[in-house]
Write an enzyme that holds these catalytic residues in place. Structure first.
Site, PDB file in Angstrom:
ATOM      1  N   CYS A  87      -1.049   3.180  -4.386  1.00  9.45           N
ATOM      2  CA  CYS A  87      -2.470   2.870  -4.587  1.00  9.45           C
ATOM      3  C   CYS A  87      -2.972   3.367  -5.940  1.00  9.45           C
ATOM      4  O   CYS A  87      -4.003   2.909  -6.426  1.00  9.45           O
ATOM      5  CB  CYS A  87      -3.310   3.479  -3.467  1.00  9.45           C
ATOM      6  SG  CYS A  87      -2.670   3.052  -1.841  1.00  9.45           S
ATOM      7  N   ILE A 105      14.574   0.788  18.266  1.00 10.78           N
ATOM      8  CA  ILE A 105      14.103   0.533  16.895  1.00 10.78           C
ATOM      9  C   ILE A 105      12.575   0.411  16.891  1.00 10.78           C
ATOM     10  O   ILE A 105      11.998  -0.350  17.680  1.00 10.78           O
ATOM     11  CB  ILE A 105      14.742  -0.744  16.299  1.00 10.78           C
ATOM     12  CG1 ILE A 105      16.277  -0.676  16.401  1.00 10.78           C
ATOM     13  CG2 ILE A 105      14.300  -0.928  14.860  1.00 10.78           C
ATOM     14  CD1 ILE A 105      17.010  -1.870  15.830  1.00 10.78           C
ATOM     15  N   GLY A 144       3.770   0.057   9.365  1.00 17.29           N
ATOM     16  CA  GLY A 144       3.344  -0.248   7.997  1.00 17.29           C
ATOM     17  C   GLY A 144       3.177  -1.724   7.686  1.00 17.29           C
ATOM     18  O   GLY A 144       2.961  -2.562   8.570  1.00 17.29           O
ATOM     19  N   ASP A 145       3.305  -2.035   6.399  1.00 20.57           N
ATOM     20  CA  ASP A 145       3.027  -3.392   5.905  1.00 20.57           C
ATOM     21  C   ASP A 145       3.943  -4.456   6.508  1.00 20.57           C
ATOM     22  O   ASP A 145       3.634  -5.650   6.416  1.00 20.57           O
ATOM     23  CB  ASP A 145       3.232  -3.440   4.382  1.00 20.57           C
ATOM     24  CG  ASP A 145       2.076  -2.826   3.617  1.00 20.57           C
ATOM     25  OD1 ASP A 145       1.193  -2.232   4.249  1.00 20.57           O
ATOM     26  OD2 ASP A 145       2.065  -2.947   2.377  1.00 20.57           O
ATOM     27  N   TYR A 202     -29.718  13.389   5.713  1.00 21.57           N
ATOM     28  CA  TYR A 202     -30.843  12.993   4.876  1.00 21.57           C
ATOM     29  C   TYR A 202     -31.494  14.175   4.183  1.00 21.57           C
ATOM     30  O   TYR A 202     -31.924  15.140   4.824  1.00 21.57           O
ATOM     31  CB  TYR A 202     -31.919  12.242   5.686  1.00 21.57           C
ATOM     32  CG  TYR A 202     -33.206  12.129   4.903  1.00 21.57           C
ATOM     33  CD1 TYR A 202     -33.202  11.534   3.637  1.00 21.57           C
ATOM     34  CD2 TYR A 202     -34.405  12.666   5.366  1.00 21.57           C
ATOM     35  CE1 TYR A 202     -34.354  11.483   2.872  1.00 21.57           C
ATOM     36  CE2 TYR A 202     -35.568  12.611   4.606  1.00 21.57           C
ATOM     37  CZ  TYR A 202     -35.538  12.029   3.352  1.00 21.57           C
ATOM     38  OH  TYR A 202     -36.669  11.985   2.585  1.00 21.57           O
TER      39      TYR A 202
HETATM   40  P1  FAD Z   1       5.581   1.252   1.378  1.00 18.98           P
HETATM   41  O1  FAD Z   1       4.656   2.418   1.189  1.00 18.98           O
HETATM   42  O2  FAD Z   1       5.511   0.179   0.353  1.00 18.98           O
HETATM   43  O3  FAD Z   1       7.060   1.780   1.490  1.00 18.98           O
HETATM   44  C1  FAD Z   1       8.110   0.902   1.756  1.00 18.98           C
HETATM   45  C2  FAD Z   1       9.328   1.392   1.021  1.00 18.98           C
HETATM   46  O4  FAD Z   1      10.469   0.860   1.689  1.00 18.98           O
HETATM   47  C3  FAD Z   1       9.400   0.888  -0.408  1.00 18.98           C
HETATM   48  O5  FAD Z   1       9.401   1.965  -1.320  1.00 18.98           O
HETATM   49  C4  FAD Z   1      10.701   0.088  -0.467  1.00 18.98           C
HETATM   50  O6  FAD Z   1      11.437   0.302  -1.653  1.00 18.98           O
HETATM   51  C5  FAD Z   1      11.467   0.633   0.729  1.00 18.98           C
HETATM   52  N1  FAD Z   1      12.424  -0.314   1.291  1.00 18.98           N
HETATM   53  C6  FAD Z   1      12.221  -1.611   1.597  1.00 18.98           C
HETATM   54  N2  FAD Z   1      13.336  -2.159   2.140  1.00 18.98           N
HETATM   55  C7  FAD Z   1      14.259  -1.186   2.166  1.00 18.98           C
HETATM   56  C8  FAD Z   1      15.604  -1.132   2.592  1.00 18.98           C
HETATM   57  N3  FAD Z   1      16.203  -2.192   3.105  1.00 18.98           N
HETATM   58  N4  FAD Z   1      16.276   0.040   2.461  1.00 18.98           N
HETATM   59  C9  FAD Z   1      15.666   1.140   1.957  1.00 18.98           C
HETATM   60  N5  FAD Z   1      14.397   1.141   1.532  1.00 18.98           N
HETATM   61  C10 FAD Z   1      13.697   0.005   1.640  1.00 18.98           C
HETATM   62  N6  FAD Z   1      -3.707   0.271   0.385  1.00 18.98           N
HETATM   63  C11 FAD Z   1      -4.902   0.834   0.640  1.00 18.98           C
HETATM   64  O7  FAD Z   1      -5.222   1.050   1.816  1.00 18.98           O
HETATM   65  N7  FAD Z   1      -5.766   1.168  -0.366  1.00 18.98           N
HETATM   66  C12 FAD Z   1      -5.464   0.955  -1.672  1.00 18.98           C
HETATM   67  O8  FAD Z   1      -6.247   1.294  -2.572  1.00 18.98           O
HETATM   68  C13 FAD Z   1      -4.219   0.343  -1.978  1.00 18.98           C
HETATM   69  N8  FAD Z   1      -3.875   0.067  -3.245  1.00 18.98           N
HETATM   70  C14 FAD Z   1      -2.652  -0.483  -3.511  1.00 18.98           C
HETATM   71  C15 FAD Z   1      -2.335  -0.747  -4.837  1.00 18.98           C
HETATM   72  C16 FAD Z   1      -1.096  -1.311  -5.137  1.00 18.98           C
HETATM   73  C17 FAD Z   1      -0.759  -1.625  -6.565  1.00 18.98           C
HETATM   74  C18 FAD Z   1      -0.172  -1.582  -4.102  1.00 18.98           C
HETATM   75  C19 FAD Z   1       1.164  -2.181  -4.417  1.00 18.98           C
HETATM   76  C20 FAD Z   1      -0.503  -1.339  -2.788  1.00 18.98           C
HETATM   77  C21 FAD Z   1      -1.749  -0.782  -2.477  1.00 18.98           C
HETATM   78  N9  FAD Z   1      -2.125  -0.524  -1.167  1.00 18.98           N
HETATM   79  C22 FAD Z   1      -3.351   0.030  -0.893  1.00 18.98           C
HETATM   80  C23 FAD Z   1      -1.244  -0.864  -0.039  1.00 18.98           C
HETATM   81  C24 FAD Z   1      -0.455   0.340   0.421  1.00 18.98           C
HETATM   82  O9  FAD Z   1       0.253   0.874  -0.650  1.00 18.98           O
HETATM   83  C25 FAD Z   1       0.497  -0.105   1.541  1.00 18.98           C
HETATM   84  O10 FAD Z   1      -0.278  -0.626   2.598  1.00 18.98           O
HETATM   85  C26 FAD Z   1       1.346   1.031   2.078  1.00 18.98           C
HETATM   86  O11 FAD Z   1       2.068   1.672   1.067  1.00 18.98           O
HETATM   87  C27 FAD Z   1       2.306   0.487   3.155  1.00 18.98           C
HETATM   88  O12 FAD Z   1       3.156   1.493   3.610  1.00 18.98           O
HETATM   89  P2  FAD Z   1       4.654   1.131   4.079  1.00 18.98           P
HETATM   90  O13 FAD Z   1       5.284   2.407   4.478  1.00 18.98           O
HETATM   91  O14 FAD Z   1       4.587   0.011   5.033  1.00 18.98           O
HETATM   92  O15 FAD Z   1       5.329   0.549   2.788  1.00 18.98           O
END
Ligand code: FAD
Length: 449
Positions: free
Chosen positions: A42, A278, A282-283, A430
């Site tokens: 972020c 499993i 997250g995303d 307030y």
């Molecule tokens: P991530 O935090 O992305 O972590 C997933 C990780 O898994 C990655 O590092 C990837 O390399 C790794 N991975 C994937 N596949 C494999 C594999 N097969 N083997 C090993 N590793 C693997 N959200 C907000 O709420 N507010 C914000 O202001 C905001 N700003 C953002 C700005 C940017 C530029 C970006 C890109 C995202 C932003 N987000 C924001 C979204 C937020 O970062 C994500 O929602 C959050 O990080 C999701 O968490 P996650 O654990 O699902 O994935």
């Protein structure tokens, strides 16, 4: 027991930390395919713009800290390439392409999402960037500096696009935001988007809405040209493509796990996939929309972190469950703040979640604090509610100060299934520099009641 986590950032890191707090004896390995674990995605747009000056500020926690504090092994530059569900192992490829087979008792997937790249000519041309991780941000900065870039086109006016627009403008570039929808932040109500776009124009950021990208042409002098759907062309030195994200669900799909909307990994409210050993967070996962109950994809950091905690609770026998996501989010544009939570009339109509006659909306405008105290600034707030029950369904606001506070308050009421009458009764801070005896949250409830 042996717990393997795929993805070491928001969801994966949270799960590991909570697991170790609940069960010191758990044997946890995190595999992260990128060079860093626990980095601040972020913060990336602000790093590109120089607002966060040092790259190392983005590193929230290191491999060493995970080992020292939690006794969790983090293996960066290790990609999990397949899951053998029958034998409960994963195959992992390291930076030298060596493959090892690692057993698990429980597997947690938190592989995140990746930028969607439209299928157009030039989408991968040099100078066309996405912003997903630290190496991406480094490349954008290096490109700007080495070429003395002057003009940028941002394709997509969502949160990341707008944060990048501001950052590049702060860096001194000419910035144009190209947006296919009628206005930037397509989920924002029209009247609020007008305030946002006025701020962008005031700050010299051009908004080219109702216009998508057709192709990107690389010129002989190393510059680029973004050709728009209406036939116009935007010459520039770099392009940032931020038109949404796709879940990284290929690993899950190849392992035969059930997928849901937009190819997201299907989980129940304990974050369990269709395989009982499993879990996923997250995303990459499908969630329930908290207001409508519909399946959806809401890729945000807060939900990913909370889901990481929940999966750890569940694995340690606690009765935690995920209640759903509201899409509460906030974005700045210079001194303006835009924030939203829950549903709007438009989104409820689009998903056919409600009968149009049952959807109530009010739009209120009020200063962030008592008008007579110097320095007040207006907040514009839209509230969406159920006419039959008074239930609050969503809110959006734009203003300079106090916007995030109001949306957070309303978000909490939505979470607690509050009504417009509850908003009327809300007792909020307030004194003249901070609020008003009738806060805009109260006023919205009063108008809606
Ligand atoms: P991530 O935090 O992305 O972590 C997933 C990780 O898994 C990655 O590092 C990837 O390399 C790794 N991975 C994937 N596949 C494999 C594999 N097969 N083997 C090993 N590793 C693997 N959200 C907000 O709420 N507010 C914000 O202001 C905001 N700003 C953002 C700005 C940017 C530029 C970006 C890109 C995202 C932003 N987000 C924001 C979204 C937020 O970062 C994500 O929602 C959050 O990080 C999701 O968490 P996650 O654990 O699902 O994935």
């Amino acid at each position: 027991r042996k717990i393997v986590i795929v993805g070491g950032v928001a969801g994966g890191g949270s799960a590991a930390a909570r697991l170790k707090r609940l069960d010191e004896s758990a044997n946890i390995t995190i595999f992260e395919k990128g060079p860093y674990n626990a980095f601040a995605n972020c913060g990336l747009p602000f790093y590109v713009g120089g607002i966060i000056p040092k790259e190392k500020s983005l590193l929230v926690s290191s491999q060493k800290q995970f080992k020292d504090y939690f006794d969790v092994d983090v293996k960066t530059n290790h990609e999990v390439i397949s899951i053998d569900r029958k034998n409960k192992t994963v195959s992992v490829k390291d930076a030298s392409d060596n493959i090892s087979v690692v057993p698990y008792d429980k597997l947690i997937l938190s592989p995140g999402s990746r930028p969607f790249i439209p299928d157009i000519n030039g989408a991968n041309a040099p100078g066309v960037f996405q912003l997903r991780d630290i190496p991406d941000s480094r490349q954008i900065k290096a490109w700007i500096e080495s070429r003395n870039a002057k003009k940028a086109v941002i394709i997509g006016g969502g949160f990341i696009g707008l944060e990048m627009a501001e950052s590049l403008k702060v860096k001194g570039l000419d910035v144009t935001v190209l947006e296919r929808a009628p206005h930037v932040m397509p989920n924002l109500a029209d009247e609020l988007a007008t305030v946002l776009e006025s701020k962008m124009k005031e700050k010299g950021i051009a908004v080219n809405a109702n216009n998508g990208v057709k192709e990107i042409i690389s010129k002989e002098d190393n510059s680029l040209e973004v050709v728009c759907n209406d036939g116009s062309a935007l010459p520039c030195d770099l392009v940032v493509m931020s038109v949404g994200v796709l879940p990284n669900s290929e690993l899950a799909k190849a392992a035969g796990l059930e997928l849901g909307v937009k190819g997201c990994i299907k989980v129940d409210d304990h974050m369990q996939t269709s395989d009982p050993d499993i879990y996923a967070v997250g995303d990459a996962i499908q969630v329930k929309d908290y207001v409508t109950g519909f399946d959806t994809h809401i890729p945000l950091a807060g939900p990913a972190n909370r889901q990481g905690r929940i999966v750890a609770d569940v694995l340690c026998g606690l009765n935690s469950y995920y209640r759903g996501s509201q899409g509460t989010s906030v974005c700045g544009m210079f001194d303006l703040c835009v924030a939203m939570t829950g549903q709007t009339r438009a989104s409820l109509l689009r998903s056919k979640a409600m009968n149009p006659d049952d959807i109530g909306t009010v739009c209120v405008h009020s200063p962030n604090h008592a008008n007579y105290y110097p320095g007040s600034t207006p907040i514009h707030l839209d509230l969406t509610f159920d006419r039959r029950t008074g239930a609050v369904l969503g809110a959006q606001a734009v203003g300079v100060q106090g916007v995030d506070k109001r949306i957070d308050v309303i978000s909490s009421y939505i979470h607690m299934k509050g009504t417009v009458t509850d908003l009327v009764q809300a007792e909020l801070c307030y004194s003249p520099p901070y609020g008003a005896a009738k806060d805009i949250v109260n006023l919205a409830g009063m108008v809606a009641e």
